[in-house]
Each structure stands twice: as structure tokens, then as C-alpha cells.
Write an enzyme that holds these catalytic residues in place. Structure first.
Site, mmCIF file in Angstrom:
data_model
loop_
_atom_site.group_PDB
_atom_site.id
_atom_site.type_symbol
_atom_site.label_atom_id
_atom_site.label_comp_id
_atom_site.label_asym_id
_atom_site.label_seq_id
_atom_site.Cartn_x
_atom_site.Cartn_y
_atom_site.Cartn_z
ATOM 1 N N SER A 12 7.773 2.055 -12.784
ATOM 2 C CA SER A 12 7.370 1.396 -11.541
ATOM 3 C C SER A 12 8.490 0.478 -11.085
ATOM 4 O O SER A 12 8.864 -0.468 -11.797
ATOM 5 C CB SER A 12 6.104 0.572 -11.768
ATOM 6 N N HIS A 37 7.665 5.651 -9.575
ATOM 7 C CA HIS A 37 6.369 5.120 -9.122
ATOM 8 C C HIS A 37 6.599 3.929 -8.185
ATOM 9 O O HIS A 37 7.285 2.972 -8.535
ATOM 10 C CB HIS A 37 5.557 4.695 -10.345
ATOM 11 N N ASP A 39 4.813 1.041 -5.872
ATOM 12 C CA ASP A 39 3.569 0.295 -5.704
ATOM 13 C C ASP A 39 3.524 -0.395 -4.343
ATOM 14 O O ASP A 39 4.251 -1.360 -4.106
ATOM 15 C CB ASP A 39 3.449 -0.764 -6.807
ATOM 16 N N MET A 41 1.511 -2.672 -1.828
ATOM 17 C CA MET A 41 0.430 -3.676 -1.842
ATOM 18 C C MET A 41 0.379 -4.405 -0.509
ATOM 19 O O MET A 41 1.420 -4.670 0.094
ATOM 20 C CB MET A 41 0.693 -4.693 -2.956
ATOM 21 N N HIS A 70 1.774 4.747 -4.910
ATOM 22 C CA HIS A 70 0.464 4.188 -5.270
ATOM 23 C C HIS A 70 0.089 3.140 -4.226
ATOM 24 O O HIS A 70 0.651 2.053 -4.196
ATOM 25 C CB HIS A 70 0.595 3.569 -6.673
ATOM 26 N N MET A 72 -2.078 0.363 -2.779
ATOM 27 C CA MET A 72 -3.107 -0.642 -3.059
ATOM 28 C C MET A 72 -3.329 -1.376 -1.748
ATOM 29 O O MET A 72 -2.968 -2.552 -1.573
ATOM 30 C CB MET A 72 -2.615 -1.578 -4.177
ATOM 31 N N MET A 141 -6.440 2.815 -13.823
ATOM 32 C CA MET A 141 -5.802 1.494 -13.915
ATOM 33 C C MET A 141 -6.205 0.832 -15.232
ATOM 34 O O MET A 141 -7.399 0.716 -15.536
ATOM 35 C CB MET A 141 -6.236 0.597 -12.748
ATOM 36 N N GLY A 148 2.740 -6.697 -11.938
ATOM 37 C CA GLY A 148 3.297 -6.125 -13.153
ATOM 38 C C GLY A 148 3.135 -7.105 -14.308
ATOM 39 O O GLY A 148 2.779 -8.274 -14.103
ATOM 40 N N GLY A 149 3.366 -6.620 -15.506
ATOM 41 C CA GLY A 149 3.430 -7.497 -16.670
ATOM 42 C C GLY A 149 2.100 -8.030 -17.171
ATOM 43 O O GLY A 149 2.063 -9.006 -17.918
ATOM 44 N N ASP A 176 -1.855 3.459 -15.471
ATOM 45 C CA ASP A 176 -1.035 2.458 -14.795
ATOM 46 C C ASP A 176 -1.453 1.056 -15.209
ATOM 47 O O ASP A 176 -2.571 0.618 -14.893
ATOM 48 C CB ASP A 176 -1.160 2.642 -13.278
ATOM 49 N N GLY A 177 -0.533 0.363 -15.898
ATOM 50 C CA GLY A 177 -0.752 -1.034 -16.241
ATOM 51 C C GLY A 177 -0.647 -1.303 -17.730
ATOM 52 O O GLY A 177 -1.396 -0.728 -18.517
ATOM 53 N N GLY A 198 6.208 -0.450 -15.857
ATOM 54 C CA GLY A 198 7.130 -1.309 -15.121
ATOM 55 C C GLY A 198 7.914 -2.184 -16.073
ATOM 56 O O GLY A 198 9.067 -1.895 -16.417
ATOM 57 N N SER A 199 7.281 -3.256 -16.534
ATOM 58 C CA SER A 199 8.019 -4.209 -17.369
ATOM 59 C C SER A 199 8.547 -3.570 -18.644
ATOM 60 O O SER A 199 9.646 -3.904 -19.092
ATOM 61 C CB SER A 199 7.147 -5.435 -17.660
#
Ligand code: DX5
Ligand code: ZN
Length: 231
Positions: A12, A37, A39, A41, A70, A72, A141, A148-149, A176-177, A198-199
Site C-alpha cells: 500500500s 494498492h 488507498d 480516502m 481501494h 474508502m 479489512m 496505516g500502521g 488489508d490491515g 503498508g508499514s
């Protein structure tokens, strides 16, 4: 044709350097990313704000693999054509984003993209039972979307239920997550095939020092494939 369910890692770019997306995208792909990916938002469906169609269109120029977008955001439908125009390969909308997810998935396919449906942690697997003919991907999710994180929420029961429901249908299960080498095996064993991270991908590296991205991607992939083989 049956769907290739080999493990795919989708970094991500929410965890990338926001001043250097082009080089970040090229770096993660060179280091082994299968998908990219993105994101999106809106500060309304989720309490954070990222980028819109013009930015996503700019990212497209650098993506050689698959651009997995994705959303959101709510509403979704007025923006579907803009994300098609921006070059999304897969466009995922949240089931919770409005009353007409069925129509939204039809519209995404109608605009020439693969259609994904994302489920917040509180939304049960059964909520997609009547959508499976319209979906190419279900995104589970494992955090509350927006940032993230965050800490991984264990949704392995939901993933197992989805895997059973999907059967032989050509539908990816994406997680995801909070995916990292510790949590990836849990969801891979339960039936997930696309892992967003991501992270856990970007930590320790940068565009000028991208080798850690590769190490991180390999660590997640190896852990997931090992669990898959043992399951
Ligand atoms: C969260 C986003 C995720 C996020 C994952 O709302 O949808 O894609 O970037 O970040 P990590 O892997 O750090 O949990
Ligand atoms: Zn995401």
C-alpha cells in the site's frame, strides 16, 4: 479457467513517501510487489483524506503490474468513471458505503474494471452471499479503515467462511490491515491469496535504499506460502 490463487503481495503506497510516488511505485515493483494498492480516502467514510482521480491517474504511468484501487469513500457511484479513466485495474468499494453495493459492482464492471467489495471488521462474511456473481475480489479489512500502521484484528474465521462460500468461483480474497510476517500466515492458511501491506513493506527502506522493501516483501510471502503449504 481456474483462478491462480498463488500468494500475491500488494504494497500500500499509503506508507510511501508522498512527495515521491512515482519512484516509490517503481521501487516496490522492482523489489517484487505483485500489485500496487492505492488507498483512496475521503475524510467522510473514513476520518482521513488521501488522493483523488488526478493523482491516481498520475500513479498509473508508473505501475507496470496491477493497480488495485481501494475506495474508502461514500458515495462511490459518481466517481466510478473517473477511476476507470484514471486507469484502475481493480476498483474496490466498501459494502458499508451505501445502500446499493449490488448496483455499484455492476457499474464498476460496466466501466471495464474488475470489481472488489470490501468488508469492515464488523461486517459478516454472509453479507456478500448475493454478490458473488458480481465480484472479482473480496477484501477483508483486518483493521478499521482509515490509517496505516494499526494493529491486526483476527478475522480468520471470516476468511475461512468466505473461502468456503467462494468455492471454485474466480474471486480473490484480499486481506488489508496489519499484515506482516507474523499475521500473514494466519490469513493465508485460512484461504486468503492477496495480502496488502503498508508499514510492513516500507519500513526500513526508501527510494534511495529500496533493498529492505524486497526483504520485507519476501518475508511476508515466505511466511504466507509456508502456512499455505502446511494448511
Ligand atoms: C487502511 C488501508 C490499508 C493500509 C494498510 O485503511 O486500507 O491499505 O495502508 O496499512 P498497514 O499495512 O500499515 O496496516
Ligand atoms: Zn487498503
Amino acid at each position: 479457467m481456474t483462478l491462480d490463487r498463488s500468494i500475491r503481495i500488494a504494497p500500500s503506497i499509503l506508507s510511501a513517501d508522498f512527495a515521491d510516488f512515482g519512484r516509490e511505485i517503481r521501487a516496490i515493483e522492482a523489489q517484487g510487489a505483485d500489485w500496487v494498492h492505492v488507498d483512496v480516502m475521503d475524510g467522510h467514510f473514513v476520518p482521513n483524506l488521501t488522493f483523488g482521480p488526478p493523482a491516481v491517474k498520475a500513479f498509473r504511468k508508473h505501475v507496470r503490474t496491477v493497480m488495485d484501487v481501494h475506495l474508502m469513500i461514500a458515495p462511490v457511484d459518481p466517481y466510478i468513471d473517473a477511476y476507470a479513466e484514471a486507469g484502475a485495474d481493480i476498483l474496490t468499494a466498501h459494502l458499508e458505503a451505501g445502500p446499493h453495493i449490488h448496483r455499484t459492482l455492476q457499474a464498476i464492471r460496466g466501466a471495464g474494471m474488475k470489481a472488489g467489495v470490501a468488508l469492515n471488521p464488523g461486517t459478516p462474511a454472509e453479507s456478500v452471499a448475493h454478490l458473488l456473481e458480481l465480484a472479482d475480489l473480496v477484501c477483508v479489512m483486518t483493521v478499521n479503515p482509515g490509517f496505516g500502521g494499526q494493529k491486526f484484528l483476527d478475522m480468520t474465521g471470516k476468511v475461512r467462511a468466505l473461502r468456503r462460500m467462494i468455492g471454485d468461483r474466480p474471486i480473490h480474497i484480499e486481506i488489508d490491515g496489519g499484515v506482516d510476517p507474523v499475521t500473514a500466515p494466519l490469513v493465508a492458511a485460512a484461504g486468503a491469496d492477496v495480502l496488502v501491506a503498508g508499514s510492513a513493506v516500507f519500513r526500513g527502506g526508501s527510494v534511495d535504499n529500496p533493498a529492505p522493501y524486497g526483504d520485507n516483501i519476501r518475508a511476508i510471502r515466505t511466511a504466507a506460502e509456508g502456512a499455505r503449504a502446511a494448511a
